[in-house]
Design a protein around this motif. Structure first.
Motif, PDB file in Angstrom:
ATOM      1  N   VAL A  68      13.047  -6.316  -1.067  1.00  0.00           N
ATOM      2  CA  VAL A  68      12.477  -5.384  -0.090  1.00  0.00           C
ATOM      3  C   VAL A  68      13.129  -5.645   1.260  1.00  0.00           C
ATOM      4  CG1 VAL A  68      10.368  -4.895   1.239  1.00  0.00           C
ATOM      5  CG2 VAL A  68      10.217  -5.150  -1.221  1.00  0.00           C
ATOM      6  N   TYR A 112       8.515   1.944  14.608  1.00  0.00           N
ATOM      7  CA  TYR A 112       7.822   2.288  13.355  1.00  0.00           C
ATOM      8  C   TYR A 112       8.569   1.543  12.248  1.00  0.00           C
ATOM      9  CZ  TYR A 112       5.983   5.332   9.582  1.00  0.00           C
ATOM     10  OH  TYR A 112       5.382   5.820   8.452  1.00  0.00           O
ATOM     11  N   PHE A 161       8.577  -0.115   8.308  1.00  0.00           N
ATOM     12  CA  PHE A 161       7.931   0.021   6.994  1.00  0.00           C
ATOM     13  C   PHE A 161       8.815  -0.625   5.920  1.00  0.00           C
ATOM     14  CE2 PHE A 161      10.928   3.400   6.325  1.00  0.00           C
ATOM     15  CZ  PHE A 161      11.082   3.921   7.602  1.00  0.00           C
ATOM     16  N   PRO A 162       8.200  -1.099   4.832  1.00  0.00           N
ATOM     17  CA  PRO A 162       8.987  -1.728   3.761  1.00  0.00           C
ATOM     18  C   PRO A 162       9.666  -0.690   2.881  1.00  0.00           C
ATOM     19  CG  PRO A 162       6.650  -1.791   3.217  1.00  0.00           C
ATOM     20  CD  PRO A 162       6.747  -1.131   4.553  1.00  0.00           C
ATOM     21  N   MET A 163      10.861  -1.016   2.407  1.00  0.00           N
ATOM     22  CA  MET A 163      11.569  -0.129   1.472  1.00  0.00           C
ATOM     23  C   MET A 163      12.348  -0.943   0.451  1.00  0.00           C
ATOM     24  SD  MET A 163      13.116   3.081   3.614  1.00  0.00           S
ATOM     25  CE  MET A 163      13.075   4.367   2.373  1.00  0.00           C
ATOM     26  N   ASN A 164      12.459  -0.423  -0.726  1.00  0.00           N
ATOM     27  CA  ASN A 164      13.404  -0.970  -1.706  1.00  0.00           C
ATOM     28  C   ASN A 164      14.796  -0.514  -1.290  1.00  0.00           C
ATOM     29  OD1 ASN A 164      10.763  -0.068  -3.678  1.00  0.00           O
ATOM     30  ND2 ASN A 164      11.441  -2.179  -3.637  1.00  0.00           N
ATOM     31  N   HIS A 168      16.173   5.181  -0.415  1.00  0.00           N
ATOM     32  CA  HIS A 168      15.820   6.506  -0.945  1.00  0.00           C
ATOM     33  C   HIS A 168      14.350   6.781  -0.685  1.00  0.00           C
ATOM     34  CE1 HIS A 168      14.351   3.929  -4.113  1.00  0.00           C
ATOM     35  NE2 HIS A 168      13.629   4.944  -4.577  1.00  0.00           N
ATOM     36  N   SER A 169      14.007   8.061  -0.622  1.00  0.00           N
ATOM     37  CA  SER A 169      12.617   8.413  -0.323  1.00  0.00           C
ATOM     38  C   SER A 169      12.296   9.784  -0.889  1.00  0.00           C
ATOM     39  CB  SER A 169      12.406   8.438   1.196  1.00  0.00           C
ATOM     40  OG  SER A 169      13.090   9.547   1.754  1.00  0.00           O
ATOM     41  N   ALA A 170      11.031  10.152  -0.720  1.00  0.00           N
ATOM     42  CA  ALA A 170      10.614  11.528  -1.007  1.00  0.00           C
ATOM     43  C   ALA A 170      11.338  12.446  -0.016  1.00  0.00           C
ATOM     44  CB  ALA A 170       9.104  11.628  -0.838  1.00  0.00           C
ATOM     45  N   GLY A 226       8.392  13.349   4.988  1.00  0.00           N
ATOM     46  CA  GLY A 226       7.627  12.185   5.448  1.00  0.00           C
ATOM     47  C   GLY A 226       7.855  11.957   6.926  1.00  0.00           C
ATOM     48  N   LYS A 227       6.981  11.127   7.474  1.00  0.00           N
ATOM     49  CA  LYS A 227       7.070  10.823   8.908  1.00  0.00           C
ATOM     50  C   LYS A 227       8.433  10.223   9.252  1.00  0.00           C
ATOM     51  CE  LYS A 227       4.917   7.915  12.381  1.00  0.00           C
ATOM     52  NZ  LYS A 227       3.703   7.224  12.838  1.00  0.00           N
ATOM     53  N   HIS A 228       8.898   9.280   8.386  1.00  0.00           N
ATOM     54  CA  HIS A 228      10.186   8.626   8.684  1.00  0.00           C
ATOM     55  C   HIS A 228      11.324   9.654   8.794  1.00  0.00           C
ATOM     56  CE1 HIS A 228      10.027   8.982   4.413  1.00  0.00           C
ATOM     57  NE2 HIS A 228       9.886   7.702   4.081  1.00  0.00           N
TER      58      HIS A 228
HETATM   59  C1  LIG Z   1       7.240  -3.044  -1.426  1.00  0.00           C
HETATM   60  C2  LIG Z   1       7.367  -1.610  -0.976  1.00  0.00           C
HETATM   61  C3  LIG Z   1       8.549  -0.927  -1.217  1.00  0.00           C
HETATM   62  C4  LIG Z   1       8.671   0.409  -0.828  1.00  0.00           C
HETATM   63  N1  LIG Z   1       9.834   1.082  -1.095  1.00  0.00           N
HETATM   64  C5  LIG Z   1       9.957   2.362  -0.695  1.00  0.00           C
HETATM   65  C6  LIG Z   1      11.164   3.083  -0.925  1.00  0.00           C
HETATM   66  O1  LIG Z   1      12.139   2.569  -1.493  1.00  0.00           O
HETATM   67  N2  LIG Z   1      11.236   4.374  -0.519  1.00  0.00           N
HETATM   68  C7  LIG Z   1      10.177   4.980   0.133  1.00  0.00           C
HETATM   69  O2  LIG Z   1      10.293   6.158   0.500  1.00  0.00           O
HETATM   70  N3  LIG Z   1       9.044   4.323   0.393  1.00  0.00           N
HETATM   71  C8  LIG Z   1       8.906   3.036  -0.010  1.00  0.00           C
HETATM   72  N4  LIG Z   1       7.739   2.364   0.235  1.00  0.00           N
HETATM   73  C9  LIG Z   1       6.701   3.050   1.001  1.00  0.00           C
HETATM   74  C10 LIG Z   1       7.095   3.094   2.477  1.00  0.00           C
HETATM   75  O3  LIG Z   1       6.812   1.833   3.087  1.00  0.00           O
HETATM   76  C11 LIG Z   1       6.364   4.213   3.245  1.00  0.00           C
HETATM   77  O4  LIG Z   1       4.968   4.024   3.120  1.00  0.00           O
HETATM   78  C12 LIG Z   1       6.726   5.555   2.683  1.00  0.00           C
HETATM   79  O5  LIG Z   1       8.128   5.695   2.652  1.00  0.00           O
HETATM   80  C13 LIG Z   1       6.132   6.671   3.509  1.00  0.00           C
HETATM   81  O6  LIG Z   1       6.662   6.622   4.791  1.00  0.00           O
HETATM   82  P1  LIG Z   1       6.452   7.849   5.771  1.00  0.00           P
HETATM   83  O7  LIG Z   1       7.007   7.491   7.106  1.00  0.00           O
HETATM   84  O8  LIG Z   1       6.949   9.096   5.137  1.00  0.00           O
HETATM   85  O9  LIG Z   1       4.878   7.845   5.838  1.00  0.00           O
HETATM   86  P2  LIG Z   1       3.867   9.038   5.873  1.00  0.00           P
HETATM   87  O10 LIG Z   1       3.174   9.070   4.564  1.00  0.00           O
HETATM   88  O11 LIG Z   1       4.463  10.292   6.409  1.00  0.00           O
HETATM   89  O12 LIG Z   1       2.960   8.383   7.012  1.00  0.00           O
HETATM   90  C14 LIG Z   1       1.595   8.613   7.191  1.00  0.00           C
HETATM   91  C15 LIG Z   1       1.014   7.449   7.974  1.00  0.00           C
HETATM   92  O13 LIG Z   1       0.794   6.366   7.077  1.00  0.00           O
HETATM   93  C16 LIG Z   1       1.176   5.144   7.630  1.00  0.00           C
HETATM   94  N5  LIG Z   1       2.076   4.440   6.712  1.00  0.00           N
HETATM   95  C17 LIG Z   1       3.194   4.927   6.127  1.00  0.00           C
HETATM   96  N6  LIG Z   1       3.748   3.998   5.345  1.00  0.00           N
HETATM   97  C18 LIG Z   1       2.988   2.900   5.428  1.00  0.00           C
HETATM   98  C19 LIG Z   1       3.067   1.614   4.849  1.00  0.00           C
HETATM   99  N7  LIG Z   1       4.072   1.224   4.018  1.00  0.00           N
HETATM  100  N8  LIG Z   1       2.123   0.727   5.175  1.00  0.00           N
HETATM  101  C20 LIG Z   1       1.123   1.053   6.005  1.00  0.00           C
HETATM  102  N9  LIG Z   1       0.993   2.254   6.591  1.00  0.00           N
HETATM  103  C21 LIG Z   1       1.914   3.181   6.308  1.00  0.00           C
HETATM  104  C22 LIG Z   1       1.916   5.402   8.921  1.00  0.00           C
HETATM  105  O14 LIG Z   1       1.289   4.799   9.994  1.00  0.00           O
HETATM  106  C23 LIG Z   1       1.953   6.910   9.065  1.00  0.00           C
HETATM  107  O15 LIG Z   1       1.532   7.314  10.317  1.00  0.00           O
HETATM  108  C24 LIG Z   1       7.590   1.057  -0.149  1.00  0.00           C
HETATM  109  C25 LIG Z   1       6.422   0.339   0.113  1.00  0.00           C
HETATM  110  C26 LIG Z   1       6.312  -0.970  -0.299  1.00  0.00           C
HETATM  111  C27 LIG Z   1       5.031  -1.701  -0.013  1.00  0.00           C
END
Ligand SMILES: Cc1cc2nc3c(=O)[nH]c(=O)nc-3n(C[C@H](O)[C@H](O)[C@H](O)COP(=O)(O)OP(=O)(O)OC[C@H]3O[C@@H](n4cnc5c(N)ncnc54)[C@H](O)[C@@H]3O)c2cc1C
Length: 190
Positions: free
Chosen positions: A55, A68, A70-73, A84-86, A89-91
């Protein structure tokens, strides 16, 4: 006489305590020097740290300038981080405003201490890497497949096929690393 004799002994004991504490903290500070943080400069060693992680923590900038994170693979190859992602999303909304990212990796974590009762004698053996770069998105389906294979290689030796709709639907991020630093913490801990 008795009383002042007792007082003298009491102060002697206090003095001994103070001297012992003083020696102990000198001992600790000497130890701390020997488990100093070091900067890693060898690219191969830095990439080895990245490759040990499953991660990474991706930092981007909110519209108001706040971070901002957040964890990602991820996958890593040839100075590029693949994420990679959906497709929404916010990111992604934030990356449309500012595509610069900072990704942090941390491996080999182990809690160590000189003395279990002394908080400041605790330390963590670890290595970490900070990478900076800009995100571009891969649109070509063959390139997406190659990038996803790089990601999957970080998790398994198996090979995969991807359906066309799945490839179309996934957002694949490419980050060419422009700046990379690494540090090792507490490696000389004895
Ligand atoms: C171990 C691990 C690996 C991951 N790998 C991936 C990956 O490879 N690709 C991927 O797209 N995502 C991954 N995720 C999820 C990622 O961390 C984000 O939650 C996700 O990408 C959504 O991000 P977003 O900005 O679109 O959030 P949105 O869903 O648009 O955000 C909504 C709200 O939720 C909160 N939020 C979003 N993500 C998190 C979070 N992780 N923890 C706490 N609060 C959060 C934010 O404050 C935000 O305001 C992983 C998570 C974990 C725990």
């Amino acid at each position: 006489m008795q009383k002042s004799g007792f007082k003298l002994t009491f102060f002697e004991i206090r003095l001994k305590h103070i001297i012992l504490y003083h020696r102990f903290f000198i001992h600790l500070s000497t130890k701390t020097k020997s488990m100093r943080t070091s900067i890693i400069t060898e690219k191969i060693e830095i990439e080895d740290i990245i490759n040990q992680c499953d991660v990474c923590f991706v930092g981007i900038t909110e519209a108001d300038g706040t971070p901002y994170v957040f964890p990602m693979n991820f996958g890593y190859s040839n100075g590029e981080i693949i994420l990679h992602s959906a497709p929404e999303g916010k990111h992604l909304n934030l990356l449309a405003l500012n595509n610069k990212i900072c990704a942090t990796f941390c491996s080999e974590r182990k809690l160590v201490y000189q003395h279990p009762d002394v908080a400041c004698s605790y330390s963590m053996l670890a290595k970490s890497v900070i990478c900076k770069g800009s995100v571009t998105f891969i649109d070509d389906l063959n390139e997406k497949m190659e990038a996803l294979n790089i990601t999957m290689k970080n998790y398994t030796d198996r090979s995969f096929k991807y359906s066309k709709p799945a490839l179309i639907n996934v957002k694949v991020w490419r980050v060419k690393v422009e700046e990379m630093t690494a540090k090792a913490f507490g490696q000389n801990f004895k």
